[in-house]
Every structure is written in C-alpha cells, then in structure tokens.
Design a protein around this motif. Structure first.
Motif, mmCIF file in Angstrom:
data_model
loop_
_atom_site.group_PDB
_atom_site.id
_atom_site.type_symbol
_atom_site.label_atom_id
_atom_site.label_comp_id
_atom_site.label_asym_id
_atom_site.label_seq_id
_atom_site.Cartn_x
_atom_site.Cartn_y
_atom_site.Cartn_z
ATOM 1 N N PHE A 1 0.294 7.537 37.249
ATOM 2 C CA PHE A 1 1.551 7.400 36.692
ATOM 3 C C PHE A 1 2.224 7.184 37.855
ATOM 4 N N LEU A 2 3.377 6.323 38.066
ATOM 5 C CA LEU A 2 3.995 5.678 39.180
ATOM 6 C C LEU A 2 5.836 6.296 38.651
ATOM 7 N N THR A 3 6.364 6.862 39.626
ATOM 8 C CA THR A 3 7.751 7.116 39.776
ATOM 9 C C THR A 3 8.076 6.041 39.871
ATOM 10 N N ASP A 4 9.472 6.099 39.989
ATOM 11 C CA ASP A 4 10.663 4.898 39.392
ATOM 12 C C ASP A 4 10.216 4.098 41.266
ATOM 13 N N GLU A 5 10.573 5.288 42.677
ATOM 14 C CA GLU A 5 10.595 4.643 43.917
ATOM 15 C C GLU A 5 9.002 3.752 44.161
ATOM 16 N N GLN A 6 7.701 4.524 43.731
ATOM 17 C CA GLN A 6 6.773 3.623 43.964
ATOM 18 C C GLN A 6 6.794 2.440 43.182
ATOM 19 N N VAL A 7 7.385 2.157 41.754
ATOM 20 C CA VAL A 7 7.367 1.102 41.345
ATOM 21 C C VAL A 7 8.358 -0.229 42.316
ATOM 22 N N LEU A 8 9.313 0.727 42.463
ATOM 23 C CA LEU A 8 10.366 -0.492 43.018
ATOM 24 C C LEU A 8 9.874 -0.497 44.647
ATOM 25 N N ILE A 9 8.917 -0.054 45.377
ATOM 26 C CA ILE A 9 7.878 -0.301 46.739
ATOM 27 C C ILE A 9 6.542 -1.158 46.168
ATOM 28 N N ALA A 10 6.181 -0.769 45.246
ATOM 29 C CA ALA A 10 4.979 -2.145 44.798
ATOM 30 C C ALA A 10 5.795 -3.416 44.423
ATOM 31 N N GLU A 11 6.774 -3.448 43.633
ATOM 32 C CA GLU A 11 7.112 -4.871 43.475
ATOM 33 C C GLU A 11 8.230 -5.589 44.192
ATOM 34 N N LYS A 12 8.136 -5.158 45.439
ATOM 35 C CA LYS A 12 8.438 -4.763 47.266
ATOM 36 C C LYS A 12 7.805 -6.277 47.222
ATOM 37 N N ALA A 13 6.607 -5.426 47.633
ATOM 38 C CA ALA A 13 5.574 -5.618 47.932
ATOM 39 C C ALA A 13 4.791 -6.347 47.053
#
Length: 161
Positions: free
Chosen positions: A33-45
């Motif tokens: 379960f990704l956090t909002d911050e992890q989603v943003l990091i993943a989307e950027k990468a």
C-alpha cells in the motif's frame, strides 16, 4: 444483429506466467500500500501516472513479478514484468491483449527489456526500438515497465542509516 460482446483475449494465464517467473516453486504473494509520497516519487521516476496505490506482486527472495494492466489505444493489455534482485528486468510477457493482433508486441520486441534498469534510456527512441505501426502499444508497454521498476525501487529501498 445483436451487440457484440467484448471479451479479453488471454494469451498466457497468470498461473503459466508465474511458472515462467518462478520455475523452482511457488512465490509468496504480497500486497503493498503506497503512501501519497511514494506514489509521487514513483510517478516522477517512471515519468508516468500510477493508476493505483495498491500493488500486488509475487516474490521468492531473488525474483519479483508484477502484473501490470493498462490501456493501449481503446482496449486493455496486461503484462507480467519480472525483476531480478539487481532491479533489472528479467523478462516481459503479454498475458492479455484486447486490441487487434496487428498492434500486439512480438516476443522479439519484448526481449529488448531484458537486463534493463530504470534509467533515462528505458524509453522509446532512446534505448528502446519502436514498433512500426504499433507505436501506442510500444508506448503503453514501456510506460508499464517503467511504472513497475519505479514501484519496485520504492518497495526495495534500503533504509537510510
């Protein structure tokens, strides 16, 4: 005439795909379960939007397999992306493809992902060849692989000391 029914065209079952990824046995099924911050990091990468914060994957310690579904043109495709302990792609296979066969990525084209990490070259017209006449498929698959590798990096990040 009656309305035509839409039906997914399964090319490889999930069970068969997992057997290819884990020939020596059954992997452990996990859910992240990704956090909002992890989603943003993943989307950027990945340079691509994630459709969900919830990621189910399969792992055996050295290999991890992810099923990734996405829209190609107007219909869906599902792929398996198998990632090694070195965070490089081991292989990609198409499980289902609902677009016309003319747009289906060949096994030969999919092989170009093997041993690739998530970097700037993991994109069309950089380190990946396009598919003549099926650019939307090529884009969809490459974005899907980038999303998987970005999530994999987050799930396997070493804690800072």
């Amino acid at each position: 005439m009656g309305a035509a029914t839409a039906e997914a065209r399964v090319l490889l079952s999930q069970k068969a795909a997992l057997a290819l990824a884990f020939p020596s046995g059954a992997p452990e099924r996990r859910t992240a379960f990704l956090t909002d911050e992890q989603v943003l990091i993943a989307e950027k990468a990945a340079q691509s939007k994630l459709d969900s914060k919830i990621w189910t994957y399969y792992a055996d310690g050295s290999t991890t397999a992810y099923f990734e579904s996405h829209l190609v043109r107007t219909m869906n495709e599902t792929i398996i992306v198998v990632v090694g302990a070195d965070a490089k792609v081991r292989f990609v296979e198409v499980l289902s493809f609902d677009e016309p066969d003319d747009y289906l990525a060949s096994k030969r084209w999919l092989k170009q992902f093997e041993e690739k990490p998530l970097d700037r070259d993991l994109a069309l017209r950089r380190g990946l060849r396009n598919i003549a006449g099926a650019t939307l498929t090529a884009e969809a698959v490459s974005r899907g692989v980038r999303r998987v590798l970005a999530v994999h990096q987050i799930l396997n990040a070493k804690p800072a000391r």
